[in-house]
Scaffold this motif. Structure first.
Motif, mmCIF file in Angstrom:
data_model
loop_
_atom_site.group_PDB
_atom_site.id
_atom_site.type_symbol
_atom_site.label_atom_id
_atom_site.label_comp_id
_atom_site.label_asym_id
_atom_site.label_seq_id
_atom_site.Cartn_x
_atom_site.Cartn_y
_atom_site.Cartn_z
ATOM 1 N N ASP A 1 0.837 -1.201 0.000
ATOM 2 C CA ASP A 1 0.000 0.000 0.000
ATOM 3 C C ASP A 1 0.874 1.255 0.000
ATOM 4 O O ASP A 1 0.554 2.248 -0.662
ATOM 5 C CB ASP A 1 -0.921 0.004 1.223
ATOM 6 C CG ASP A 1 -2.077 -0.965 1.092
ATOM 7 O OD1 ASP A 1 -2.401 -1.387 -0.047
ATOM 8 O OD2 ASP A 1 -2.670 -1.324 2.137
ATOM 9 N N ALA A 2 1.984 1.201 0.737
ATOM 10 C CA ALA A 2 2.922 2.325 0.730
ATOM 11 C C ALA A 2 3.626 2.434 -0.623
ATOM 12 O O ALA A 2 3.856 3.541 -1.129
ATOM 13 C CB ALA A 2 3.940 2.170 1.850
ATOM 14 N N TYR A 3 3.955 1.290 -1.217
ATOM 15 C CA TYR A 3 4.530 1.290 -2.570
ATOM 16 C C TYR A 3 3.582 1.990 -3.536
ATOM 17 O O TYR A 3 4.020 2.731 -4.424
ATOM 18 C CB TYR A 3 4.760 -0.140 -3.055
ATOM 19 C CG TYR A 3 6.057 -0.788 -2.663
ATOM 20 C CD1 TYR A 3 6.903 -1.330 -3.633
ATOM 21 C CD2 TYR A 3 6.446 -0.902 -1.336
ATOM 22 C CE1 TYR A 3 8.089 -1.954 -3.296
ATOM 23 C CE2 TYR A 3 7.634 -1.524 -0.976
ATOM 24 C CZ TYR A 3 8.452 -2.052 -1.964
ATOM 25 O OH TYR A 3 9.629 -2.662 -1.614
ATOM 26 N N GLU A 4 2.300 1.734 -3.410
ATOM 27 C CA GLU A 4 1.319 2.342 -4.309
ATOM 28 C C GLU A 4 1.377 3.861 -4.236
ATOM 29 O O GLU A 4 1.281 4.555 -5.260
ATOM 30 C CB GLU A 4 -0.086 1.843 -3.960
ATOM 31 C CG GLU A 4 -1.202 2.398 -4.823
ATOM 32 C CD GLU A 4 -1.176 1.919 -6.270
ATOM 33 O OE1 GLU A 4 -1.923 2.485 -7.080
ATOM 34 O OE2 GLU A 4 -0.407 0.981 -6.599
ATOM 35 N N VAL A 5 1.569 4.384 -3.034
ATOM 36 C CA VAL A 5 1.684 5.835 -2.863
ATOM 37 C C VAL A 5 2.959 6.351 -3.524
ATOM 38 O O VAL A 5 2.934 7.330 -4.286
ATOM 39 C CB VAL A 5 1.662 6.194 -1.364
ATOM 40 C CG1 VAL A 5 1.927 7.684 -1.174
ATOM 41 C CG2 VAL A 5 0.326 5.813 -0.739
ATOM 42 N N ILE A 6 4.085 5.696 -3.235
ATOM 43 C CA ILE A 6 5.374 6.115 -3.812
ATOM 44 C C ILE A 6 5.323 6.088 -5.332
ATOM 45 O O ILE A 6 5.723 7.044 -6.008
ATOM 46 C CB ILE A 6 6.505 5.194 -3.310
ATOM 47 C CG1 ILE A 6 6.693 5.344 -1.799
ATOM 48 C CG2 ILE A 6 7.817 5.488 -4.046
ATOM 49 C CD1 ILE A 6 7.579 4.268 -1.184
ATOM 50 N N LEU A 7 4.805 4.985 -5.872
ATOM 51 C CA LEU A 7 4.804 4.797 -7.321
ATOM 52 C C LEU A 7 3.702 5.591 -8.012
ATOM 53 O O LEU A 7 3.659 5.653 -9.238
ATOM 54 C CB LEU A 7 4.704 3.313 -7.651
ATOM 55 C CG LEU A 7 5.941 2.509 -7.220
ATOM 56 C CD1 LEU A 7 5.657 1.009 -7.271
ATOM 57 C CD2 LEU A 7 7.146 2.862 -8.094
ATOM 58 N N GLY A 8 2.844 6.192 -7.244
ATOM 59 C CA GLY A 8 1.889 7.137 -7.812
ATOM 60 C C GLY A 8 2.510 8.490 -8.103
ATOM 61 O O GLY A 8 1.924 9.316 -8.804
ATOM 62 N N LYS A 9 3.714 8.713 -7.567
ATOM 63 C CA LYS A 9 4.400 9.992 -7.734
ATOM 64 C C LYS A 9 5.588 9.917 -8.696
ATOM 65 O O LYS A 9 6.089 10.954 -9.128
ATOM 66 C CB LYS A 9 4.894 10.490 -6.374
ATOM 67 C CG LYS A 9 3.776 10.709 -5.361
ATOM 68 C CD LYS A 9 4.340 11.078 -4.003
ATOM 69 C CE LYS A 9 3.231 11.252 -2.971
ATOM 70 N NZ LYS A 9 3.769 11.553 -1.614
#
Length: 212
Positions: free
Chosen positions: A146-154
């Motif tokens: 879920d944290a990866y999803e945030v990082i990779l959204g940027k």
């Protein structure tokens, strides 16, 4: 002398080192170690790898073990060939790379390794997976992704807009979790799914994903 990778050709971290060799256009040969017979625990092997783990490399007499250290060494030694930028040299970019590499080692690897141990290694040994342990590991892994999803959204990759070793370090164990075991950790994570498609489809990985 051609670079020697000592280990079993299908061992996950042997394949990781081979993938980086492909990225950097480094000729190599796998010196087969019969891990299924315990050869990696023999005194002859442990003379070069005291922990009895694969792989280690022999680069014209220079011995190095620990796959992540090997990959960093190869990228720096062969900086002028193959895929550029796998370890950035600009201080800020390098710091972001080291941050991403730490994320992989602390927040992905332990859980993916545990799942692989339960679902794959135990199976090869004729043992049953501890499904309660698998569930716990998968729950933790999903929280991290879920944290990866945030990082990779940027940004496109974990360290920025270009692929680095921090991304490639994920390949062997993510392939186990996603492709071999079949856990759908990409569902509802479009940024992680896009990133996984980008790194797992790289020609270097496709060349070694089954065997180094």
């Amino acid at each position: 002398m051609v670079l020697e990778i000592h280990g079993h050709a299908v061992a996950l971290l042997v394949r990781l080192v081979a993938e980086v060799c492909k990225e950097k256009e480094i000729p190599y040969e796998v010196v087969s170690v019969a891990v299924y017979k315990g050869e990696h625990k023999s005194p002859a092997f442990k003379e070069f790898q005291p922990f009895g783990q694969v792989p280690y490399i022999n680069d014209d007499g220079f011995i190095l073990y620990e796959s992540r250290a090997i990959c960093r060494y190869l990228v720096k030694k062969y900086e002028g060939q193959g895929t550029p930028g796998l370890v950035p040299t600009d201080p800020k970019s390098e710091a972001l790379f080291e941050q991403a590499a730490s994320v992989e080692y602390s927040n992905f690897y332990p859980f993916a390794l545990g799942i692989a141990a339960e679902k794959i290694i135990k199976k090869h040994r004729g043992l049953e997976a501890g499904e309660a342990r698998v569930k716990e590991l998968l729950t933790n892994l999903n929280a991290k992704l879920d944290a990866y999803e945030v990082i990779l959204g940027k940004q496109a990759y974990l360290a920025g807009e270009s692929v680095t070793l921090a991304d490639l370090f994920h390949l062997p164990y993510a392939a186990i979790v996603i492709e071999e075991v079949g856990f759908d950790v990409l569902a509802n994570r479009p940024n992680v799914a896009r990133w996984w498609q980008a790194i797992s489809s790289r020609p270097a990985w496709q060349a070694v994903k089954a065997s180094a």
